[in-house]
Write an enzyme that holds these catalytic residues in place. Structure first.
Site, PDB file in Angstrom:
ATOM      1  N   LYS A  32       1.818  -2.662 -25.763  1.00  0.00           N
ATOM      2  CA  LYS A  32       0.579  -2.203 -26.392  1.00  0.00           C
ATOM      3  C   LYS A  32       0.814  -1.500 -27.733  1.00  0.00           C
ATOM      4  O   LYS A  32       1.946  -1.138 -28.069  1.00  0.00           O
ATOM      5  CB  LYS A  32      -0.148  -1.268 -25.432  1.00  0.00           C
ATOM      6  CG  LYS A  32      -0.652  -1.965 -24.169  1.00  0.00           C
ATOM      7  CD  LYS A  32      -1.409  -0.985 -23.287  1.00  0.00           C
ATOM      8  CE  LYS A  32      -1.992  -1.645 -22.064  1.00  0.00           C
ATOM      9  NZ  LYS A  32      -2.781  -0.683 -21.265  1.00  0.00           N
ATOM     10  N   TYR A  74     -10.477  -8.453 -22.124  1.00  0.00           N
ATOM     11  CA  TYR A  74     -10.778  -7.426 -21.126  1.00  0.00           C
ATOM     12  C   TYR A  74     -12.217  -7.510 -20.605  1.00  0.00           C
ATOM     13  O   TYR A  74     -12.745  -6.535 -20.064  1.00  0.00           O
ATOM     14  CB  TYR A  74     -10.505  -6.031 -21.705  1.00  0.00           C
ATOM     15  CG  TYR A  74      -9.032  -5.730 -21.822  1.00  0.00           C
ATOM     16  CD1 TYR A  74      -8.277  -5.429 -20.691  1.00  0.00           C
ATOM     17  CD2 TYR A  74      -8.391  -5.753 -23.059  1.00  0.00           C
ATOM     18  CE1 TYR A  74      -6.918  -5.158 -20.790  1.00  0.00           C
ATOM     19  CE2 TYR A  74      -7.036  -5.482 -23.165  1.00  0.00           C
ATOM     20  CZ  TYR A  74      -6.302  -5.179 -22.026  1.00  0.00           C
ATOM     21  OH  TYR A  74      -4.963  -4.917 -22.121  1.00  0.00           O
ATOM     22  N   ASN A  79      -0.734   3.576 -22.397  1.00  0.00           N
ATOM     23  CA  ASN A  79       0.321   3.552 -21.378  1.00  0.00           C
ATOM     24  C   ASN A  79       1.369   2.468 -21.631  1.00  0.00           C
ATOM     25  O   ASN A  79       2.067   2.043 -20.721  1.00  0.00           O
ATOM     26  CB  ASN A  79      -0.276   3.457 -19.976  1.00  0.00           C
ATOM     27  CG  ASN A  79      -1.098   2.213 -19.758  1.00  0.00           C
ATOM     28  OD1 ASN A  79      -1.065   1.274 -20.538  1.00  0.00           O
ATOM     29  ND2 ASN A  79      -1.843   2.201 -18.668  1.00  0.00           N
ATOM     30  N   HIS A  93       0.959  -3.709 -20.408  1.00  0.00           N
ATOM     31  CA  HIS A  93      -0.049  -4.348 -19.551  1.00  0.00           C
ATOM     32  C   HIS A  93       0.656  -5.418 -18.738  1.00  0.00           C
ATOM     33  O   HIS A  93       1.629  -6.021 -19.194  1.00  0.00           O
ATOM     34  CB  HIS A  93      -1.135  -5.011 -20.408  1.00  0.00           C
ATOM     35  CG  HIS A  93      -2.001  -5.983 -19.658  1.00  0.00           C
ATOM     36  ND1 HIS A  93      -3.163  -5.610 -19.041  1.00  0.00           N
ATOM     37  CD2 HIS A  93      -1.842  -7.316 -19.412  1.00  0.00           C
ATOM     38  CE1 HIS A  93      -3.693  -6.677 -18.442  1.00  0.00           C
ATOM     39  NE2 HIS A  93      -2.910  -7.716 -18.658  1.00  0.00           N
ATOM     40  N   GLU A 102      -4.597 -15.193 -18.168  1.00  0.00           N
ATOM     41  CA  GLU A 102      -4.091 -14.343 -19.245  1.00  0.00           C
ATOM     42  C   GLU A 102      -3.012 -15.042 -20.068  1.00  0.00           C
ATOM     43  O   GLU A 102      -3.009 -14.940 -21.301  1.00  0.00           O
ATOM     44  CB  GLU A 102      -3.565 -13.028 -18.676  1.00  0.00           C
ATOM     45  CG  GLU A 102      -4.674 -12.135 -18.154  1.00  0.00           C
ATOM     46  CD  GLU A 102      -4.189 -10.800 -17.641  1.00  0.00           C
ATOM     47  OE1 GLU A 102      -5.053  -9.929 -17.430  1.00  0.00           O
ATOM     48  OE2 GLU A 102      -2.971 -10.603 -17.450  1.00  0.00           O
TER      49      GLU A 102
END
Length: 139
Positions: free
Chosen positions: A11, A51, A114, A117, A128
């Site tokens: 990320k 998302y 975080n 993913h 995905e």
């Protein structure tokens, strides 16, 4: 165990801190084969599409804003039990709850930032991976 593919994303918080290499090294140490990889900058519309499953959740706006805030590295990973193993290596979504030594415990800034993913199921992984990679890119 069956050979599986899963999507991983490094990320924007991690790419901004130049820890992509550390995460990639960990991926390889854990026995994953990188089938495809590229660095991209998601447009807000792309993040919203990716998302979309979270559209009704209160964090959707901030998540899609964050994911389009800087470059990400997307990867298709393969190994036996890839989905479960990658989720184990990542650690809990909330880094405060992540096990010692997991990527999120080591590198996450907070619940949203975080660092990584991962797909949560075979069906999700298929969708995905296809979102980011054509069949020709999976080598």
């Amino acid at each position: 165990m069956v050979m599986e593919k899963t999507l991983a994303i490094i990320k924007p918080d991690a790419t901004a801190r130049n820890i992509t290499g550390k995460i990639l090294s960990r991926i390889e140490e854990e026995g994953f084969t990188v089938k495809a990889m590229k660095r991209v900058r998601l447009a807000r519309a792309d993040a919203e599409c990716f998302y979309a499953v979270h559209r009704e959740r209160p964090f959707y706006g901030s998540l899609t804003s964050f994911m389009s805030s800087g470059p990400v590295v997307v990867l298709c990973l393969e190994r036996e039990g890839a989905i479960a193993k990658w989720r184990e290596v990542m650690g809990a979504t909330n880094p405060a709850n992540a096990a010692e030594g997991t990527i999120r415990k080591l590198y996450a800034v907070d619940l949203e930032r975080n660092s990584v993913h991962g797909s949560d199921a075979p069906e999700t992984a298929a969708v995905e991976v296809a979102f980011f990679f054509s069949g020709l890119e999976l080598v």
